[in-house]
Every structure is written in structure tokens, then in C-alpha cells.
Design a protein around this motif. Structure first.
Motif, PDB file in Angstrom:
ATOM      1  N   ASP A   1     -11.506  -3.755  -1.106  1.00 26.46           N
ATOM      2  CA  ASP A   1     -12.301  -4.777  -0.395  1.00 26.46           C
ATOM      3  C   ASP A   1     -12.745  -5.916  -1.325  1.00 26.46           C
ATOM      4  O   ASP A   1     -12.813  -7.072  -0.910  1.00 26.46           O
ATOM      5  CB  ASP A   1     -13.557  -4.136   0.230  1.00 26.46           C
ATOM      6  CG  ASP A   1     -13.232  -2.935   1.085  1.00 26.46           C
ATOM      7  OD1 ASP A   1     -13.635  -2.881   2.239  1.00 26.46           O
ATOM      8  OD2 ASP A   1     -12.547  -2.009   0.568  1.00 26.46           O
TER       9      ASP A   1
ATOM     10  N   THR B   1       1.419   8.984  -0.439  1.00 22.65           N
ATOM     11  CA  THR B   1       2.502   9.764  -1.035  1.00 22.65           C
ATOM     12  C   THR B   1       3.763   9.736  -0.166  1.00 22.65           C
ATOM     13  O   THR B   1       4.876   9.604  -0.677  1.00 22.65           O
ATOM     14  CB  THR B   1       2.000  11.200  -1.291  1.00 22.65           C
ATOM     15  OG1 THR B   1       0.864  11.091  -2.151  1.00 22.65           O
ATOM     16  CG2 THR B   1       3.051  12.066  -1.938  1.00 22.65           C
TER      17      THR B   1
ATOM     18  N   ASP C   1     -12.138   9.756  -2.550  1.00 27.37           N
ATOM     19  CA  ASP C   1     -13.198   8.986  -1.875  1.00 27.37           C
ATOM     20  C   ASP C   1     -14.591   9.508  -2.195  1.00 27.37           C
ATOM     21  O   ASP C   1     -15.585   8.893  -1.824  1.00 27.37           O
ATOM     22  CB  ASP C   1     -12.983   9.011  -0.354  1.00 27.37           C
ATOM     23  CG  ASP C   1     -12.062   7.888   0.089  1.00 27.37           C
ATOM     24  OD1 ASP C   1     -11.775   7.018  -0.748  1.00 27.37           O
ATOM     25  OD2 ASP C   1     -11.637   7.883   1.245  1.00 27.37           O
TER      26      ASP C   1
ATOM     27  N   ASP D   1     -13.014  10.002   7.314  1.00 29.31           N
ATOM     28  CA  ASP D   1     -12.599  11.285   6.748  1.00 29.31           C
ATOM     29  C   ASP D   1     -13.305  12.405   7.498  1.00 29.31           C
ATOM     30  O   ASP D   1     -12.704  13.401   7.866  1.00 29.31           O
ATOM     31  CB  ASP D   1     -12.995  11.346   5.266  1.00 29.31           C
ATOM     32  CG  ASP D   1     -12.346  10.205   4.487  1.00 29.31           C
ATOM     33  OD1 ASP D   1     -11.175   9.939   4.744  1.00 29.31           O
ATOM     34  OD2 ASP D   1     -13.038   9.590   3.658  1.00 29.31           O
TER      35      ASP D   1
ATOM     36  N   SER E   1       0.849  -1.195   0.000  1.00 23.24           N
ATOM     37  CA  SER E   1       0.000   0.000   0.000  1.00 23.24           C
ATOM     38  C   SER E   1       0.876   1.233   0.000  1.00 23.24           C
ATOM     39  O   SER E   1       1.798   1.337   0.815  1.00 23.24           O
ATOM     40  CB  SER E   1      -0.852   0.002   1.273  1.00 23.24           C
ATOM     41  OG  SER E   1      -1.689   1.128   1.281  1.00 23.24           O
TER      42      SER E   1
HETATM   43  C1  B12 Z   1      -7.237   7.528   9.599  1.00 23.35           C
HETATM   44  C2  B12 Z   1      -6.229   8.354   8.821  1.00 23.35           C
HETATM   45  C3  B12 Z   1      -5.078   8.745   9.471  1.00 23.35           C
HETATM   46  C4  B12 Z   1      -4.803   8.354  10.920  1.00 23.35           C
HETATM   47  C5  B12 Z   1      -4.366   6.914  11.084  1.00 23.35           C
HETATM   48  C6  B12 Z   1      -3.242   6.460  10.192  1.00 23.35           C
HETATM   49  C7  B12 Z   1      -3.063   4.959  10.306  1.00 23.35           C
HETATM   50  N1  B12 Z   1      -2.091   4.489  11.034  1.00 23.35           N
HETATM   51  O1  B12 Z   1      -3.847   4.227   9.751  1.00 23.35           O
HETATM   52  C8  B12 Z   1      -3.771   9.444  11.326  1.00 23.35           C
HETATM   53  C9  B12 Z   1      -4.547  10.581  11.944  1.00 23.35           C
HETATM   54  C10 B12 Z   1      -2.680   9.041  12.299  1.00 23.35           C
HETATM   55  C11 B12 Z   1      -3.221   9.869   9.955  1.00 23.35           C
HETATM   56  C12 B12 Z   1      -2.016  10.490   9.787  1.00 23.35           C
HETATM   57  C13 B12 Z   1      -1.589  10.994   8.563  1.00 23.35           C
HETATM   58  N2  B12 Z   1      -2.311  11.069   7.421  1.00 23.35           N
HETATM   59 CO1  B12 Z   1      -3.982  10.174   7.183  1.00 23.35          CO
HETATM   60  N3  B12 Z   1      -5.655   9.481   6.798  1.00 23.35           N
HETATM   61  C14 B12 Z   1      -6.470   8.738   7.484  1.00 23.35           C
HETATM   62  C15 B12 Z   1      -7.735   8.473   6.673  1.00 23.35           C
HETATM   63  C16 B12 Z   1      -8.823   9.420   7.130  1.00 23.35           C
HETATM   64  C17 B12 Z   1      -8.289   7.062   6.669  1.00 23.35           C
HETATM   65  C18 B12 Z   1      -7.259   5.983   6.383  1.00 23.35           C
HETATM   66  C19 B12 Z   1      -7.862   4.636   6.642  1.00 23.35           C
HETATM   67  O2  B12 Z   1      -7.490   3.929   7.565  1.00 23.35           O
HETATM   68  N4  B12 Z   1      -8.814   4.235   5.832  1.00 23.35           N
HETATM   69  C20 B12 Z   1      -9.432   2.919   5.926  1.00 23.35           C
HETATM   70  C21 B12 Z   1      -8.760   1.939   4.952  1.00 23.35           C
HETATM   71  C22 B12 Z   1      -9.482   0.628   4.949  1.00 23.35           C
HETATM   72  O3  B12 Z   1      -8.879   2.533   3.675  1.00 23.35           O
HETATM   73  P1  B12 Z   1      -7.613   2.842   2.750  1.00 23.35           P
HETATM   74  O4  B12 Z   1      -6.405   3.037   3.548  1.00 23.35           O
HETATM   75  O5  B12 Z   1      -7.994   3.858   1.760  1.00 23.35           O
HETATM   76  O6  B12 Z   1      -7.435   1.438   1.983  1.00 23.35           O
HETATM   77  C23 B12 Z   1      -8.369   1.014   1.010  1.00 23.35           C
HETATM   78  C24 B12 Z   1      -7.932   1.325  -0.419  1.00 23.35           C
HETATM   79  O7  B12 Z   1      -7.100   2.456  -0.522  1.00 23.35           O
HETATM   80  C25 B12 Z   1      -7.269   0.071  -0.887  1.00 23.35           C
HETATM   81  N5  B12 Z   1      -5.869  -0.180  -0.572  1.00 23.35           N
HETATM   82  C26 B12 Z   1      -5.076   0.413   0.314  1.00 23.35           C
HETATM   83  N6  B12 Z   1      -3.871  -0.161   0.307  1.00 23.35           N
HETATM   84  C27 B12 Z   1      -3.902  -1.160  -0.573  1.00 23.35           C
HETATM   85  C28 B12 Z   1      -2.914  -2.076  -0.950  1.00 23.35           C
HETATM   86  C29 B12 Z   1      -3.224  -3.037  -1.924  1.00 23.35           C
HETATM   87  C30 B12 Z   1      -2.197  -4.028  -2.306  1.00 23.35           C
HETATM   88  C31 B12 Z   1      -4.509  -3.047  -2.498  1.00 23.35           C
HETATM   89  C32 B12 Z   1      -4.834  -4.070  -3.501  1.00 23.35           C
HETATM   90  C33 B12 Z   1      -5.486  -2.126  -2.125  1.00 23.35           C
HETATM   91  C34 B12 Z   1      -5.175  -1.194  -1.164  1.00 23.35           C
HETATM   92  O8  B12 Z   1      -8.035  -0.929  -0.237  1.00 23.35           O
HETATM   93  C35 B12 Z   1      -8.394  -0.496   1.074  1.00 23.35           C
HETATM   94  C36 B12 Z   1      -9.773  -1.039   1.394  1.00 23.35           C
HETATM   95  O9  B12 Z   1     -10.723  -0.544   0.490  1.00 23.35           O
HETATM   96  C37 B12 Z   1      -7.214   8.833   5.235  1.00 23.35           C
HETATM   97  C38 B12 Z   1      -8.260   9.343   4.293  1.00 23.35           C
HETATM   98  C39 B12 Z   1      -8.611   8.333   3.266  1.00 23.35           C
HETATM   99  N7  B12 Z   1      -9.813   8.445   2.810  1.00 23.35           N
HETATM  100  O10 B12 Z   1      -7.825   7.478   2.892  1.00 23.35           O
HETATM  101  C40 B12 Z   1      -6.149   9.879   5.514  1.00 23.35           C
HETATM  102  C41 B12 Z   1      -4.988  10.050   4.532  1.00 23.35           C
HETATM  103  C42 B12 Z   1      -4.514   8.695   4.085  1.00 23.35           C
HETATM  104  N8  B12 Z   1      -3.965  10.675   5.372  1.00 23.35           N
HETATM  105  C43 B12 Z   1      -3.268  11.551   4.736  1.00 23.35           C
HETATM  106  C44 B12 Z   1      -2.201  12.276   5.306  1.00 23.35           C
HETATM  107  C45 B12 Z   1      -1.615  13.393   4.460  1.00 23.35           C
HETATM  108  C46 B12 Z   1      -1.732  11.973   6.576  1.00 23.35           C
HETATM  109  C47 B12 Z   1      -0.548  12.637   7.276  1.00 23.35           C
HETATM  110  C48 B12 Z   1       0.681  12.877   6.406  1.00 23.35           C
HETATM  111  C49 B12 Z   1      -1.095  13.913   7.906  1.00 23.35           C
HETATM  112  C50 B12 Z   1      -0.038  14.833   8.449  1.00 23.35           C
HETATM  113  N9  B12 Z   1       0.145  15.940   7.780  1.00 23.35           N
HETATM  114  O11 B12 Z   1       0.588  14.516   9.388  1.00 23.35           O
HETATM  115  C51 B12 Z   1      -0.240  11.620   8.410  1.00 23.35           C
HETATM  116  C52 B12 Z   1       0.784  10.571   7.943  1.00 23.35           C
HETATM  117  C53 B12 Z   1       0.836   9.368   8.808  1.00 23.35           C
HETATM  118  C54 B12 Z   1       1.767   8.326   8.256  1.00 23.35           C
HETATM  119  N10 B12 Z   1       3.061   8.482   8.466  1.00 23.35           N
HETATM  120  O12 B12 Z   1       1.321   7.399   7.643  1.00 23.35           O
HETATM  121  C55 B12 Z   1      -3.721  11.713   3.316  1.00 23.35           C
HETATM  122  C56 B12 Z   1      -2.756  11.036   2.344  1.00 23.35           C
HETATM  123  C57 B12 Z   1      -2.562  11.841   1.081  1.00 23.35           C
HETATM  124  C58 B12 Z   1      -1.613  11.169   0.174  1.00 23.35           C
HETATM  125  N11 B12 Z   1      -1.702  11.488  -1.095  1.00 23.35           N
HETATM  126  O13 B12 Z   1      -0.785  10.397   0.570  1.00 23.35           O
HETATM  127  C59 B12 Z   1      -5.158  11.095   3.378  1.00 23.35           C
HETATM  128  C60 B12 Z   1      -5.649  10.486   2.073  1.00 23.35           C
HETATM  129  C61 B12 Z   1      -6.104  12.239   3.840  1.00 23.35           C
HETATM  130  C62 B12 Z   1      -6.078  13.507   3.034  1.00 23.35           C
HETATM  131  N12 B12 Z   1      -6.302  14.584   3.706  1.00 23.35           N
HETATM  132  O14 B12 Z   1      -5.896  13.605   1.857  1.00 23.35           O
HETATM  133  N13 B12 Z   1      -4.100   9.545   8.980  1.00 23.35           N
END
Ligand code: B12
Ligand code: SF4
Length: 531
Positions: free
Chosen positions: A113, A64, A180, A212, A61
Motif C-alpha cells: 500500500d 506460490t 501477515d 484471513d 504479484s
Molecule cells: C481472499 C483469499 C482467497 C480468495 C480470493 C482469491 C482472489 N481472487 O483474490 C479465494 C478463497 C478464492 C482464495 C483461493 C485460494 N487461495 Co487464497 N487467500 C486469500 C487471502 C485470505 C486474502 C488475499 C487478498 O485478497 N488480500 C488482500 C490484498 C490487498 O492483499 P495481498 O494480496 O496480500 O496484497 C498485498 C501485498 O501482498 C502486496 N502485493 C501483492 N501483490 C503485489 C505486487 C506488487 C508488484 C507489489 C509491489 C506488491 C504486491 O501489496 C498488497 C497490498 O498490501 C490470502 C491470505 C493473505 N493474507 O494473503 C489467501 C492466500 C493468498 N491464499 C492462499 C491459497 C493457498 C489459496 C488457494 C490455493 C487455496 C486452495 N487450496 O484452493 C486458492 C488459489 C486461488 C488462485 N488460483 O489464485 C495462500 C497462498 C499461499 C502461497 N504461498 O501462495 C494464502 C496466503 C493463504 C494461506 N492459507 O496461506 N484465496
């Protein structure tokens, strides 16, 4: 053949604060025929390349910030003869990069998923692998429950459970509404509760709601729909709101020692009913995107629904009055910022009584309005760092990566970085933390609060706030030690006897639910399907 899922990171602390949810959701999405996947979270420990065998499947996964390390992991997995698949927000936005830099065999765009199961099935059956699998945006009813049975329980402080995806707002620095979507996709509250019950049974009482925006329908939205006589819209909004309150009502029935934390817009401060429901639901804290304390700053980030000045302080205090602590999130480096903005911001954070605060540097994340604007400007005369265009900053090795990417009209990036550092130091000095820790119920909690505040501040040192590497190294070892101590404070005795409610509802798309605690007395309300 084994399936590996890797959460890449350059910084391993041995202990992590919040579980990376995707890892455990994709584990649930892995077809049973492939066996239990091997989960590697590099924020705990880096992957051992020798664990990968020819023919294995490696899912990586990337967001950026960790893309460069992700590509490194992909290359080494490829060298070991594995199938390399990428997903996550960054791979969704730049799939071609994963092929060029990360030796991808395939990329999953959007939600994994359902799509991940398809990829694994195609590999197992020897079918031709598609280059791109478009997972799109699935419905809330299709969100999978995570496989927490595969989690190393002694490594995380907080588990994470998602209740909603998408956000109706359109902030200029945020990619969520574009990737999203602006339509909130709510997970059925029964499925959320069920997962949380499972977590409490294995000893997790601190849970981050990885949403989010926990508050997708504001009182203003409802009023406008009413004023416009838009019955369909009003019904849609009311249904979303009702579901939120149903979730909170169920959360309120869980053991009282549970603590939830979420992310929310400031508008919830106007909605006493919502804040009271949150308090009753044990949602004790929320990250609130304050971003800027001036009207010009808010306009610059398309967030003019936020308050500034005195009204801002009052709005944030309201959360606390209703028993919901605020983690205020502030951005520095906006074009409207002046040297005086830094002190004004920390003054406001202290005055508004926020319990925690983060001060992040303006970063143009791909998929955002800010990024598109910047990329367009840069196309005329591209700035290069080595041979990498600055608009691809995540590909610049961390040692030479600039702290800020977009030039500020009046301040150098060094000045902004230094002033930001001072703001962190001021907000998190021992005396300020001690005063804030008075909100805790007893001495143990007060100590936990103090450690957590320092840990929070310190962990940021590795993410670009700290200026020199010696300080970064020292910070890291301190953070490693503190993280271990903090984790102990978050531990709770397991409650294997805790029962899940029996729901009347048949889930529209039943999640394949892991066999948690095989001898557990609580029956699963999910129908377990096989692949
Ligand atoms: C909760 C969250 C946090 C939490 C928890 C982080 C953690 N340990 O999980 C906290 C508050 C700590 C956090 C911190 C940060 N976050 Co944050 N976070 C989120 C949030 C709201 C949800 C992530 C999540 O758990 N989603 C639930 C899971 C199930 O969904 P998912 O990760 O999207 O995965 C799905 C798909 O993407 C896909 N997928 C994901 N990986 C993979 C891999 C494979 C192989 C496959 C097939 C599919 C797949 O399948 C999954 C299920 O559908 C997202 C927003 C978003 N909508 O993604 C931002 C987001 C990921 N965060 C973001 C950012 C910028 C940060 C920070 C840099 C903020 C900061 N300035 O400090 C830090 C960095 C932390 C770090 N070093 O990783 C950005 C990333 C932007 C980018 N282009 O990278 C997002 C998108 C929010 C935004 N404002 O744009 N975050
Ligand atoms: S910053 Fe928050 S409120 Fe703004 S679009 Fe992103 S998730 Fe929504």
C-alpha cells in the motif's frame, strides 16, 4: 511511460469469480503522476507483450501457485525494456528467486500500500532503485481502498474487500500467521463501508470479504483474559471485538440485496451473538476451515481448537441455524489419513449440512511449519524432479509437476488423488446439489445455486484435482461457458444514488480515494491527498 500491474495465471476463463484485490489496491497506491495503471488479470485474458514499451513499469504479484507464470511475464517485460517489480506472498518469501528467474529490478516484501508508491516515485525521479523495498506490516488504518473505477465490471462475479489482516492462530499448513502476523490489523470500518457503498453504486452486490479470519477474538480468548485478570489483554480483545460488531452493524444498514462471504474459524459457531450479527449484516456465508474430521488429523495440523465427530456436525449446523451458510474446507493427504477417511469426510460434510465444500490436497506452502519440517527432511537426501528439488515444486513445469509433494506413509499420491476426486464427485452430484439448493428463496436463485456449485467443482479441475489433461481441457471449456452464465446471475442494477454515511471520524491515514463515478451525488468522506 505506463504502469502495468499483472496478475499472472496459466488458466484464462474469460470471466473470473472474485476480483484479485491486490490489483486494485496497488492501482490506488500508484502515484497520480504516473497516470492510471493498466491492469491485466490473466485469469481473464493473458497479457499482450506488445502493450509493454521501453521504460514502462511492470508490477507482478506472485503467490506460490502462479510464480512460474509470473516469472515468464517478468522475463518478457524485461525483454521489452520495462522495469520489472515483483510483490505478493511468494516474492516476500523468496525475493532472490524473482531476480534469478523473473529478471526483477526490485522486489517489494510485505504490504504494498505504501511501498509501491515509493518504487514508482524512485523510477520516475531517476533515483537508484533499491533491490528490496520492505513494505512490512502496515496498520489497519493505512490500508488503501481499492480503485474499482479501473475494474472491467462485466468480467467479475464478486468484488473483494478486505476488513482485517493477520490471524492469531498457528495452523501448521498456513502461512498467514507468519507472513501477515498473529496480531489482527483491522481496517477502520468506516473505510470498509465506504468502499462497499461505491461497489454497490456500480452494480456489485456480491462481495467477498478477503479476510484471513473474520473472527479474531473468540469467547474463549475473552474468558481466559478475564480468568488471568489480564486487564490490558481484555481491553485489547474487547476493542477488537467491538470494532467487528460496529462493522457488522453498518453492513446491516446497506441495501438488503447485498451478499457478503467471508473466512472464519469454527469457534464462531459457539458465539450466537456474532452469528446473529453476521446474518443481520448479510454475511450469508463463510469458509470454515474444518480441515480434518478426526482428532488425530486436527492435532496433525495444530488445529485442536476444532471439533471432531458429532460435536463437529453440531457446530457446523449451528452456523446454518443462525442463517450463515458454510463452505467447509477439508484437507486430504494428512499423515493420519486412511482409505476410510475419504468416505468419513464426505459423510460428515453431508451430515453437517454444509452448503458448499472444498476438498484440497495437502500442499506444503512456503512459510508454513509443514514446509520448514519438510525442507529439513529433504535436505538430507533431496528428491529431484528433472533438475528441480521437489521442495521448489512451483518451479516444475505444470505438465510434469507431481500431484502431491510429500509422501504419505500408507497411500500413494495416485490413490489419494483418485479418492479425492471421488469425494468431489459425490458431494457435487446433481441430486445432492438439488437437495442443497432448497435453501434458496426462489427458482432463479435455485438455478444460480446449481450452476455455481457445478462451476465451483469444475474450476478445481484445473488446479490439480483432475487427473488427466483431456478431462482438464473439457472441464475448462465447460467452466468458461458456465462462468459467463453465472456472471449474469450475479449482476445487479447499479444504484448511483446510494449515499455513503457521513462519518465523524477523521481517518488517521486517509486513503487516496479514486474519483468514483465523477458526477456522483454522494460526497466522499475521505480527504483526497495528492502525491
Ligand atoms: C481472499 C483469499 C482467497 C480468495 C480470493 C482469491 C482472489 N481472487 O483474490 C479465494 C478463497 C478464492 C482464495 C483461493 C485460494 N487461495 Co487464497 N487467500 C486469500 C487471502 C485470505 C486474502 C488475499 C487478498 O485478497 N488480500 C488482500 C490484498 C490487498 O492483499 P495481498 O494480496 O496480500 O496484497 C498485498 C501485498 O501482498 C502486496 N502485493 C501483492 N501483490 C503485489 C505486487 C506488487 C508488484 C507489489 C509491489 C506488491 C504486491 O501489496 C498488497 C497490498 O498490501 C490470502 C491470505 C493473505 N493474507 O494473503 C489467501 C492466500 C493468498 N491464499 C492462499 C491459497 C493457498 C489459496 C488457494 C490455493 C487455496 C486452495 N487450496 O484452493 C486458492 C488459489 C486461488 C488462485 N488460483 O489464485 C495462500 C497462498 C499461499 C502461497 N504461498 O501462495 C494464502 C496466503 C493463504 C494461506 N492459507 O496461506 N484465496
Ligand atoms: S488456517 Fe485460518 S485459522 Fe489457521 S492460521 Fe491460517 S488463517 Fe488462521
Amino acid at each position: 511511460m505506463s504502469v502495468h500491474l499483472v496478475n499472472p495465471s496459466d488458466n484464462a476463463f474469460g470471466t473470473a469469480v472474485i476480483t484479485p484485490r491486490w490489483l486494485f489496491v496497488l492501482a490506488a497506491a500508484t502515484p497520480r503522476t504516473a497516470g492510471d495503471p493498466i491492469l491485466v488479470d490473466e485469469s481473464i485474458e493473458q497479457i499482450d507483450p506488445a502493450s509493454i514499451q521501453p521504460g514502462d513499469i511492470v508490477g507482478i504479484s506472485v503467490h506460490t501457485g502462479n510464480a512460474l507464470r509470473g516469472y515468464e511475464v517478468g522475463r518478457l517485460a524485461h525483454e521489452r525494456g520495462a522495469f520489472v517489480i515483483y510483490g505478493g506472498i511468494h516474492a516476500t518469501l523468496f525475493p532472490e528467486e524473482a531476480f534469478e528467474r523473473g529478471h526483477a529490478h526490485a522486489v517489494v516484501k510485505g504490504d504494498g500500500d505504501i511501498a509501491w508508491g515509493q518504487v514508482v516515485t524512485d523510477i520516475l525521479s531517476g533515483a537508484t532503485l533499491q533491490k528490496i523495498y520492505d513494505g512490512g506490516r502496515i496498520e489497519g488504518s493505512q490500508f488503501l481502498a481499492a480503485r474499482w473505477d479501473l475494474m472491467p465490471r462485466d468480467k467479475y462475479m464478486w468484488a473483494s474487500v478486505q476488513t482485517i489482516r493477520g490471524c492469531p492462530k498457528h495452523c501448521s499448513f498456513c502461512s498467514v500467521w507468519r507472513t501477515d502476523g498473529q496480531k489482527p490489523r483491522q481496517r477502520q470500518f468506516q473505510s470498509v463501508i465506504d468502499e462497499i457503498v461505491n461497489l454497490r453504486r456500480i452494480g456489485f452486490r456480491f462481495i467477498a470479504l478477503a479476510d484471513d479470519n473474520f473472527y479474531p477474538v473468540t469467547l474463549t480468548d475473552l474468558r481466559l483474559a478475564r480468568e488471568q485478570n489480564n486487564t490490558a489483554k481484555l481491553e485489547e480483545l474487547t476493542a477488537i471485538r467491538k470494532e467487528r460488531f460496529q462493522l457488522m452493524a453498518e453492513l446491516a444498514k446497506l441495501p438488503r440485496d447485498m451478499v457478503f462471504f467471508t473466512q472464519i474459524t469454527m469457534e464462531a459457531g459457539e458465539d450466537g451473538e456474532c452469528l446473529d450479527a453476521m446474518r443481520k449484516a448479510n454475511i450469508k456465508g463463510a469458509l470454515v476451515g474444518v480441515e480434518a474430521v478426526t482428532p488425530e488429523g486436527l492435532k496433525a495440523v495444530f488445529k485442536d481448537f476444532n471439533y471432531s465427530g458429532e460435536a463437529l456436525a453440531r457446530q457446523l449446523q449451528t452456523f446454518k441455524q443462525h442463517g450463515v451458510h458454510v463452505l467447509g474446507s477439508f484437507i486430504f493427504g494428512l499423515p493420519t489419513d486412511k482409505p476410510s477417511t475419504f468416505d468419513a469426510t464426505v459423510d460428515m460434510a453431508l451430515k453437517a449440512g454444509v452448503t458448499f465444500a472444498q476438498f484440497v490436497m495437502m500442499t506444503p506452502f512456503p512459510g508454513t511449519v509443514d514446509f520448514a519440517r519438510w525442507e529439513k527432511e529433504q535436505s538430507v537426501a533431496p528428491t529431484l524432479v528433472g533438475d528441480v528439488p521437489i521442495t521448489r515444486y512451483w518451479l516444475i513445469p505444470t505438465a510434469t509437476r507431481p500431484k502431491m509433494f510429500t509422501p504419505h506413509p500408507t497411500m500413494s499420491s495416485g490413490e489419494i488423488s483418485e479418492r479425492t476426486q471421488k469425494v468431489w464427485d459425490r458431494f457435487y452430484n446433481w441430486s445432492a446439489i438439488w437437495q442443497r439448493s432448497a435453501c434458496t428463496p426462489n427458482l432463479r436463485a435455485r438455478v444460480a445455486f446449481m450452476f455455481l456449485s457445478k462451476l465451483y467443482r469444475q474450476m478445481y479441475a484445473g488446479t490439480g484435482i483432475s487427473t488427466d489433461s483431456a478431462r482438464r481441457k473439457k472441464s475448462k471449456s465447460w467452466a468458461r461457458w458456465t462462468a459467463r452464465q453465472c456472471r449474469k446471475l450475479f449482476q445487479a442494477a447499479p444504484m448511483p444514488e446510494l449515499q455513503s454515511p457521513i462519518w465523524e471520524l477523521e481517518f488517521a491515514s486517509p486513503g487516496r480515494r479514486p474519483a468514483f463515478l465523477p458526477n456522483s451525488p454522494a460526497p466522499s468522506p475521505f480527504t483526497i491527498t495528492s502525491n
